[in-house]
Scaffold this motif. Structure first.
Motif, PDB file in Angstrom:
ATOM      1  N   LYS A 124     -17.030   4.602   4.924  1.00 26.99           N
ATOM      2  CA  LYS A 124     -17.585   5.779   4.583  1.00 26.99           C
ATOM      3  C   LYS A 124     -16.735   6.505   4.172  1.00 26.99           C
ATOM      4  N   MET A 125     -15.418   7.063   3.869  1.00 24.50           N
ATOM      5  CA  MET A 125     -14.142   7.579   3.690  1.00 24.50           C
ATOM      6  C   MET A 125     -14.262   8.292   2.659  1.00 24.50           C
ATOM      7  N   THR A 126     -14.014   9.446   2.311  1.00 22.94           N
ATOM      8  CA  THR A 126     -13.792  10.565   1.263  1.00 22.94           C
ATOM      9  C   THR A 126     -13.361  11.641   1.462  1.00 22.94           C
ATOM     10  N   ASP A 127     -11.745  11.362   2.448  1.00 23.54           N
ATOM     11  CA  ASP A 127     -10.787  12.105   2.922  1.00 23.54           C
ATOM     12  C   ASP A 127      -9.845  11.007   3.536  1.00 23.54           C
ATOM     13  N   LEU A 128      -8.873  10.706   2.265  1.00 23.48           N
ATOM     14  CA  LEU A 128      -7.797   9.591   2.928  1.00 23.48           C
ATOM     15  C   LEU A 128      -6.906  10.337   2.859  1.00 23.48           C
ATOM     16  N   ARG A 129      -5.676  10.551   3.041  1.00 23.05           N
ATOM     17  CA  ARG A 129      -4.570  11.871   3.533  1.00 23.05           C
ATOM     18  C   ARG A 129      -3.505  10.348   4.392  1.00 23.05           C
ATOM     19  N   ILE A 130      -2.659   9.760   4.361  1.00 20.83           N
ATOM     20  CA  ILE A 130      -1.592   9.295   4.990  1.00 20.83           C
ATOM     21  C   ILE A 130      -0.320   9.511   4.043  1.00 20.83           C
ATOM     22  N   SER A 131       0.295  10.195   4.572  1.00 18.40           N
ATOM     23  CA  SER A 131       1.273  10.624   3.653  1.00 18.40           C
ATOM     24  C   SER A 131       2.727  10.724   5.127  1.00 18.40           C
ATOM     25  N   ASP A 132       4.391  10.706   4.252  1.00 16.72           N
ATOM     26  CA  ASP A 132       5.280  11.432   5.398  1.00 16.72           C
ATOM     27  C   ASP A 132       5.531   9.989   6.566  1.00 16.72           C
ATOM     28  N   LEU A 133       5.276   8.613   6.282  1.00 14.12           N
ATOM     29  CA  LEU A 133       5.107   8.097   7.456  1.00 14.12           C
ATOM     30  C   LEU A 133       6.986   7.510   7.490  1.00 14.12           C
ATOM     31  N   LYS A 134       7.062   7.359   8.232  1.00 15.90           N
ATOM     32  CA  LYS A 134       9.060   7.321   9.176  1.00 15.90           C
ATOM     33  C   LYS A 134       9.304   5.708   8.790  1.00 15.90           C
ATOM     34  N   GLY A 135      10.162   6.313   8.243  1.00 14.12           N
ATOM     35  CA  GLY A 135      11.169   4.453   8.465  1.00 14.12           C
ATOM     36  C   GLY A 135      10.919   3.567   7.774  1.00 14.12           C
ATOM     37  N   ASN A 136       9.704   4.077   6.661  1.00 11.96           N
ATOM     38  CA  ASN A 136       9.637   2.402   5.179  1.00 11.96           C
ATOM     39  C   ASN A 136      10.942   2.112   5.055  1.00 11.96           C
ATOM     40  N   GLY A 137      11.074   1.125   4.396  1.00 14.85           N
ATOM     41  CA  GLY A 137      11.914   0.840   3.434  1.00 14.85           C
ATOM     42  C   GLY A 137      10.983   0.626   2.239  1.00 14.85           C
ATOM     43  N   THR A 138      11.688  -0.604   1.189  1.00 15.31           N
ATOM     44  CA  THR A 138      11.125  -0.637   0.172  1.00 15.31           C
ATOM     45  C   THR A 138      10.416  -2.158   0.999  1.00 15.31           C
ATOM     46  N   GLY A 139       9.244  -2.308   0.044  1.00 16.05           N
ATOM     47  CA  GLY A 139       8.490  -3.705   0.528  1.00 16.05           C
ATOM     48  C   GLY A 139       6.397  -3.132   0.781  1.00 16.05           C
ATOM     49  N   ALA A 140       6.849  -1.981   1.073  1.00 18.97           N
ATOM     50  CA  ALA A 140       5.152  -1.409   1.964  1.00 18.97           C
ATOM     51  C   ALA A 140       4.445  -1.620   0.697  1.00 18.97           C
ATOM     52  N   PRO A 141       3.100  -1.943   0.553  1.00 25.10           N
ATOM     53  CA  PRO A 141       2.376  -2.326   0.101  1.00 25.10           C
ATOM     54  C   PRO A 141       0.973  -1.351  -0.113  1.00 25.10           C
ATOM     55  N   PHE A 142       0.862  -0.805  -1.261  1.00 26.59           N
ATOM     56  CA  PHE A 142      -0.616  -0.455  -1.632  1.00 26.59           C
ATOM     57  C   PHE A 142      -1.547  -0.711  -0.674  1.00 26.59           C
TER      58      PHE A 142
END
Length: 576
Positions: A264-282
């Motif tokens: 039911k999601m219409t508005d999804l905003r997840i940004s500026d997560l700390k501590g992520n290196g490479t490898g975070a999947p879409f």
């Protein structure tokens, strides 16, 4: 027989009448959205009213303590004024009060301890003031509370765990304060909660595991805080969620793959997560077919965007240009390298320079004379920037002068048009302060802008078309002498400003209003600065001398009478 009418939205410029006790049966007074000034008369404390609404005026000074004597009061709304000072403890005597709205004033101090007696409260809003201190534990006594909004104050300290005992709570919004500490797990007991806004505070710690019980949540926002830990998997339990905003929250880690179930999601905003290196999947988004806004910026996502993402192209609302907009707001330049599916690559190629576009402002897509006018039906709002690939629109301002639906800044023409271009003039984009359209990635050069302007008149209004227009519902074309062409269908709404002054009247045989109340109405009219009432007519005797029987809804300038007294021979004013 009772029929409620009001005196709001009438451009009144006087002050409040002090002696309402001359109307012994008066229950309601609504003078919202005028230009009245001064303060609330202390004499009002001697009345037996159930409703006082004076929203959107210019009142100043403190709330008089005498208001606490109105034992019958149910609704007290004084938002959008210039009241100041501390709240009188005497308001705690209002044992029947269900709605207390104090938003957008200059109130200071702390909430009085006597407010614990307001056990009938259902809706408490005090945003945009200067209250200080902590949220008092007394709120747990408000066991009927449904909406609690304290946005934009100076509150400090933690959220009291006792709020978790208010099982009736539906909306809880505490944004833009200075709250701190960890969130109490007891908030997970709020089984009816639909809206939880915690943005712009100083909250710390992790989101409590008990939050998985908030299965009725529709809108969750925790941006601009100091939380720690990963984005929890418990979010996947919120299957009714429509809006999720986690921006600059302090959280880290990966975006949970479990969000795939949030259809039911219409508005999804997840940004500026700390501590992520490479490898975070879409993240998997294929099931979010109602999604309209997506922001995943500054998360260092890596790897390939899954082919399943292309299924979003099948959503009813999405055109190719709209999917391109998604890629723009995700801003993949701030992530690691992506492997991009071929279908998406084809869409990205659509983002190229162009020379012209057409917009049906506030209306649906339409093809007129071979030109496709783009759909512009986003509801907008008081502060809204909305982009669709190659163009965007921004609106600012809040409507305080009518019964405008603040969830949609679009007006629909009630008249019938027969012109071939009628689809361009059936809807209008509204904005009380500013309305701006933008074109992006256009070839450099000078442009000619066409604006087709028309008036839109309410079917109930007899207001004449102002000078300068070219007749009713006929477009006025203005063409500045430039080079290329952008055509915008710009329909300007002419607000129906023919005000129906007067008082509502009802036929009850020989029922009449007592002479002392007629005189009191005359005195009130003078105090309010009104000169339009015809006092030679009986306001409650069935003569429409004090009112327009065809008044547009929201503009009925009226009082209400109850004419059932003394075998229907006597009337009394009950609301105004």
């Amino acid at each position: 027989m009772l029929k409620h009418r009001v005196l709001k939205n009438q451009n009144l410029q006087g002050s409040l009448p002090p002696d309402l006790s001359r109307f012994p049966y008066l229950q309601e007074i609504d003078l919202s959205r005028n230009y009245l000034n001064g303060s609330i008369p202390r004499e009002w404390g001697a009345t037996q009213m159930t409703t006082i609404s004076i929203i959107g005026n210019r009142f100043t000074g403190p709330i008089p303590k005498e208001i606490g004597n109105i034992s019958t009061l149910v609704y007290f709304t004084v938002e959008f004024n210039q009241f100041s000072g501390v709240l009188p403890p005497e308001l705690g005597n209002l044992s029947r009060l269900e709605k207390l709205h104090l938003t957008s004033n200059n109130f200071t101090g702390q909430l009085p301890a006597a407010f614990e007696k307001l056990t009938a409260l259902k809706d408490f809003r005090i945003g945009d003031n200067q209250f200080t201190g902590e949220i008092p534990n007394l709120i747990e006594k408000w066991t009927n509370l449904q909406k609690l909004s304290i946005i934009g104050n100076r509150f400090t300290g933690p959220i009291p765990k006792e709020i978790g005992n208010i099982s009736t709570l539906v909306n809880f919004t505490v944004e833009f304060n200075q709250f701190s500490g960890v969130l109490p797990p007891e908030l997970g007991n709020l089984s009816r909660l639909e809206k939880l806004h915690l943005t712009s505070n100083k909250f710390t710690g992790q989101l409590p595991a008990a939050f998985e019980n908030l299965t009725t949540l529709k809108d969750f926002r925790i941006g601009d805080n100091q939380f720690t830990g990963d984005v929890p998997n418990l979010i996947e339990k919120w299957t009714n969620l429509q809006k999720l905003v986690i921006k600059g929250s302090g959280l880290s880690g990966l975006i949970p793959p479990g969000i795939a179930v949030l259809e039911k999601m219409t508005d999804l905003r997840i940004s500026d997560l700390k501590g992520n290196g490479t490898g975070a999947p879409f993240p998997p988004l294929a099931n979010m077919t109602e999604l309209k806004t997506l922001d995943l910026s500054f998360n260092k996502l890596d790897g390939e965007i899954p082919e399943s993402f292309n299924k979003l192209d099948e959503a009813k609302y999405m055109s190719e240009s709209e999917l391109m907009y998604w890629w723009r707001i995700m801003d993949i330049s701030y992530h690691e390298s992506f492997g991009v599916p071929s279908l998406v690559i084809n869409k990205i190629k659509l983002l190229q320079e162009f020379y012209s576009f057409h917009i049906n402002c506030g209306g649906k897509a339409a093809t007129i004379e071979g030109n496709l006018y783009k759909d512009d039906t986003d509801p907008a709002g008081a502060s809204r920037f909305y982009q669709i690939s190659k163009w965007a629109v921004s609106t600012t301002g809040h409507f305080m002068d009518g019964k405008k639906n603040t969830d949609s800044y679009i007006s629909i023409n009630a008249t019938k048009l027969s012109a071939n271009t009628s689809l361009l003039y059936m809807d209008a984009r509204l904005s009380p302060i500013s309305l701006t359209y933008y074109g992006f990635c256009m070839e450099s050069g000078n442009y000619r802008v066409y604006m087709a302007i028309t008036t839109m008149r309410s079917a109930a209004s007899n207001k004449e078309v102002p000078s300068g227009m070219r007749g009713e519902n006929q477009p006025l074309i203005r063409t500045p002498p430039n080079k290329l062409t952008i055509i915008m269908s710009f329909s300007r709404l002419l607000f129906a400003s023919l005000i129906a002054f007067g008082l509502a009247t009802y036929a009850f045989g020989a029922a009449v209003l007592p002479a002392d109340e007629v005189k009191a109405l005359g005195d009130i009219a003078k105090t309010l600065g009104k000169t339009d009432w015809n006092f030679s007519a009986d306001p409650c005797g069935g003569q429409w001398g004090w009112a327009n029987a065809n008044a547009e809804e929201g503009s009925e300038n009226a009082v209400s009478c109850n004419c059932t007294f003394s075998n229907s021979t006597i009337c009394h004013v009950t609301s105004m």
